[in-house]
Design a protein around this motif. Structure first.
Motif, PDB file in Angstrom:
ATOM      1  N   PRO A 264       0.821  -1.215   0.000  1.00  0.00           N
ATOM      2  CA  PRO A 264       0.000   0.000   0.000  1.00  0.00           C
ATOM      3  C   PRO A 264       0.847   1.253   0.000  1.00  0.00           C
ATOM      4  CG  PRO A 264       0.185  -0.842   2.225  1.00  0.00           C
ATOM      5  CD  PRO A 264       0.879  -1.842   1.334  1.00  0.00           C
ATOM      6  N   GLY A 265       0.199   2.395  -0.284  1.00  0.00           N
ATOM      7  CA  GLY A 265       0.882   3.673  -0.137  1.00  0.00           C
ATOM      8  C   GLY A 265       1.021   3.995   1.347  1.00  0.00           C
ATOM      9  N   GLU A 306       1.000   6.574 -11.400  1.00  0.00           N
ATOM     10  CA  GLU A 306      -0.222   7.174 -10.854  1.00  0.00           C
ATOM     11  C   GLU A 306      -0.220   6.992  -9.346  1.00  0.00           C
ATOM     12  OE1 GLU A 306      -3.723   5.699 -12.706  1.00  0.00           O
ATOM     13  OE2 GLU A 306      -3.008   6.059 -14.756  1.00  0.00           O
ATOM     14  N   VAL A 307      -0.420   8.095  -8.627  1.00  0.00           N
ATOM     15  CA  VAL A 307      -0.424   8.056  -7.172  1.00  0.00           C
ATOM     16  C   VAL A 307      -1.742   8.630  -6.668  1.00  0.00           C
ATOM     17  CG1 VAL A 307       0.713   8.798  -5.044  1.00  0.00           C
ATOM     18  CG2 VAL A 307       2.084   8.325  -7.097  1.00  0.00           C
ATOM     19  N   THR A 308      -2.436   7.858  -5.864  1.00  0.00           N
ATOM     20  CA  THR A 308      -3.668   8.312  -5.228  1.00  0.00           C
ATOM     21  C   THR A 308      -3.393   8.543  -3.748  1.00  0.00           C
ATOM     22  OG1 THR A 308      -4.973   6.998  -6.777  1.00  0.00           O
ATOM     23  CG2 THR A 308      -6.093   7.764  -4.786  1.00  0.00           C
ATOM     24  N   GLY A 309      -3.993   9.601  -3.184  1.00  0.00           N
ATOM     25  CA  GLY A 309      -3.715   9.870  -1.784  1.00  0.00           C
ATOM     26  C   GLY A 309      -4.687  10.827  -1.140  1.00  0.00           C
ATOM     27  N   VAL A 310      -4.334  11.306   0.041  1.00  0.00           N
ATOM     28  CA  VAL A 310      -5.191  12.179   0.838  1.00  0.00           C
ATOM     29  C   VAL A 310      -4.381  13.373   1.332  1.00  0.00           C
ATOM     30  CG1 VAL A 310      -6.636  10.248   1.581  1.00  0.00           C
ATOM     31  CG2 VAL A 310      -4.681  10.931   2.980  1.00  0.00           C
ATOM     32  N   LYS A 395       1.021  11.265 -12.424  1.00  0.00           N
ATOM     33  CA  LYS A 395      -0.331  11.770 -12.231  1.00  0.00           C
ATOM     34  C   LYS A 395      -0.741  11.545 -10.787  1.00  0.00           C
ATOM     35  CE  LYS A 395      -5.079  11.293 -13.940  1.00  0.00           C
ATOM     36  NZ  LYS A 395      -5.964  10.553 -14.878  1.00  0.00           N
ATOM     37  N   VAL A 396      -1.273  12.595 -10.161  1.00  0.00           N
ATOM     38  CA  VAL A 396      -1.676  12.522  -8.755  1.00  0.00           C
ATOM     39  C   VAL A 396      -3.174  12.768  -8.648  1.00  0.00           C
ATOM     40  CG1 VAL A 396      -1.439  13.565  -6.464  1.00  0.00           C
ATOM     41  CG2 VAL A 396       0.583  13.234  -7.913  1.00  0.00           C
ATOM     42  N   LYS A 397      -3.843  11.951  -7.848  1.00  0.00           N
ATOM     43  CA  LYS A 397      -5.267  12.120  -7.600  1.00  0.00           C
ATOM     44  C   LYS A 397      -5.509  12.191  -6.104  1.00  0.00           C
ATOM     45  CE  LYS A 397      -9.811  10.016  -8.271  1.00  0.00           C
ATOM     46  NZ  LYS A 397     -10.563   8.837  -8.768  1.00  0.00           N
ATOM     47  N   ILE A 398      -6.237  13.216  -5.664  1.00  0.00           N
ATOM     48  CA  ILE A 398      -6.575  13.383  -4.250  1.00  0.00           C
ATOM     49  C   ILE A 398      -7.969  12.812  -4.008  1.00  0.00           C
ATOM     50  CG2 ILE A 398      -7.019  15.036  -2.398  1.00  0.00           C
ATOM     51  CD1 ILE A 398      -4.957  16.872  -3.728  1.00  0.00           C
TER      52      ILE A 398
END
Length: 406
Positions: A264-265, A306-310, A395-398
């Motif tokens: 996981p991240g 691609e990185v997804t995060g908060v 690419k980053v997605k919040i």
């Protein structure tokens, strides 16, 4: 028919007794073993003499490529290692539960014999948790170390190997407060870092696999001892063939995980919006796609990450996280930052000819004919990797901004 049947039953009973007896012939009580939990390997000082245990003291014996070696073992004290949950403070420290013993020799086994000479029982590696190398040892090469460890069938491939900044023996003497047994604590540090997404999964077995791959180099955790109690993962020690040739900064671990799509991240990065505004971004999921093709007779790569995060925090109320434009701006700036760091890490490893990202394995798999006809060897690939053309996009997605709406 009764006679033969009775005779057969008799032989079945006799054979059953022998089978049951055979299961215990080589048993050894745990109190009759010198159980090693942690092992540190350093270069011996010039004035440190090895005892004449395996050879006459008047004869000069050849050494390994490392020269004389000092091993420091952390051994479990029988009866002091708790087997269940703690029932209150026993009043004993970690030093009461382990015993530190050192040995010096011309090779690792020679040093281990010097260590064995100080013990009443035979050393046992079946519970070995960690193997720590000094940076000087890692830079000279790990061939001799691996040769010895692989000949010990009781050593588990799930143990961890790491590189310490200077004196590897210091890690055996550290006494963290959160665990009764220092070696177990250090092993837990690595395992939990993997679970939290803060370090790639790379135990001893994984390290050996990477060393044997023709198109990939190996890496290990790089650790630092802080005072007498604290041990931290402070980077990645990366190798070319079997020798350590460099180490990353602590923050670069996150970018290695991004380029290799480790999940996981969990890594956190500061994203600077301008001179006054910044947010803390934590990854929760990573994905990396590698595309390779031949261009002008040479392999070229395109890597899409691609990185997804908060959002974990913002430094000022001037940042409005309920505004979609603000979120898009943070994603764009974070993507540009990550791309810059991915490229920097790739170039750093290219300068050292250390392909820890495994580009060569993609070439072997996707362009196998090219590999077989033009590369063939690990050394040839390292020369190609040095000048390999790699295009990176990020690419980053919040996903979330926390419990607060803004």
């Amino acid at each position: 028919m009764k006679g033969p049947m009775r005779q057969s039953s008799k032989w079945v009973l006799i054979l059953s007794v022998f089978v049951l007896l055979a299961g215990c012939w080589d048993r050894k009580e745990i109190e009759e073993r010198a159980t090693i939990l942690g092992l540190a390997i350093d270069l011996a000082e010039e004035d440190e003499e090895s005892p004449a245990i395996t050879h006459p003291d008047h004869e000069e014996m050849p050494t390994s490529n490392l020269g004389k070696i000092k091993v420091t073992a952390q051994l479990a004290v029988p009866g002091q290692i708790p087997l269940g949950p703690s029932q209150g403070d026993s009043g004993s420290s970690s030093q009461d539960k382990v015993w530190i013993v050192e040995g010096i020799g011309n090779t690792i086994d020679d040093a281990m014999q010097a260590l064995q000479q100080q013990l009443a029982f035979q050393v046992f590696f079946g519970q070995l948790q960690v193997i720590i190398l000094s940076e000087d040892v890692a830079k000279k090469g790990v061939e001799h170390i691996n040769e010895y460890l692989r000949r010990r069938p009781e050593i588990r491939r799930t143990a961890w190997m790491a590189v310490n900044e200077k004196d590897a023996a210091k890690t055996m003497k550290a006494a963290p407060k959160l665990e009764r047994i220092p070696a177990i604590y250090l092993s837990t540090v690595f395992e939990e870092a993997v679970k939290m997404g803060k370090f790639p999964d790379d135990d001893l077995g994984g390290f050996w696999v990477d060393l044997s791959n023709k198109g990939q180099d190996a890496f290990l955790p790089f650790i630092t001892v802080k005072g007498k109690e604290n041990i931290e993962i402070s980077g990645i020690a990366y190798f070319r063939n079997s020798k350590m040739v460099g180490k990353t900064k602590p923050y670069q671990i996150a970018y290695f995980n991004g380029l290799t799509g480790k999940n996981p991240g969990g890594s956190v990065a500061i994203v600077k919006l301008d001179e006054e505004k910044s947010v803390m971004f934590q990854s929760t999921k990573r994905k990396a796609d590698y595309e390779t093709k031949l261009k002008n007779g040479k392999p070229v790569f395109k890597v899409n990450v691609e990185v997804t995060g908060v959002i974990r925090e913002k430094n000022t109320n001037k940042i409005k996280l309920d505004d979609h434009q603000t979120i898009r701006k943070i994603e764009t700036i974070a993507g540009e930052l990550f791309k810059k760091e991915y490229v920097a890490l790739i170039k750093e490893t290219q300068e050292k000819k250390s392909d820890i990202l495994g580009f060569g394995e993609y070439v072997r798999g996707d362009l196998s004919t090219y590999w077989d006809e033009n590369i063939k060897t690990t050394d040839k690939w390292k020369e190609i990797y040095k000048d390999l053309k790699v295009e990176v996009s990020a690419k980053v997605k919040i996903d979330r901004v926390g419990m607060k709406a803004s």
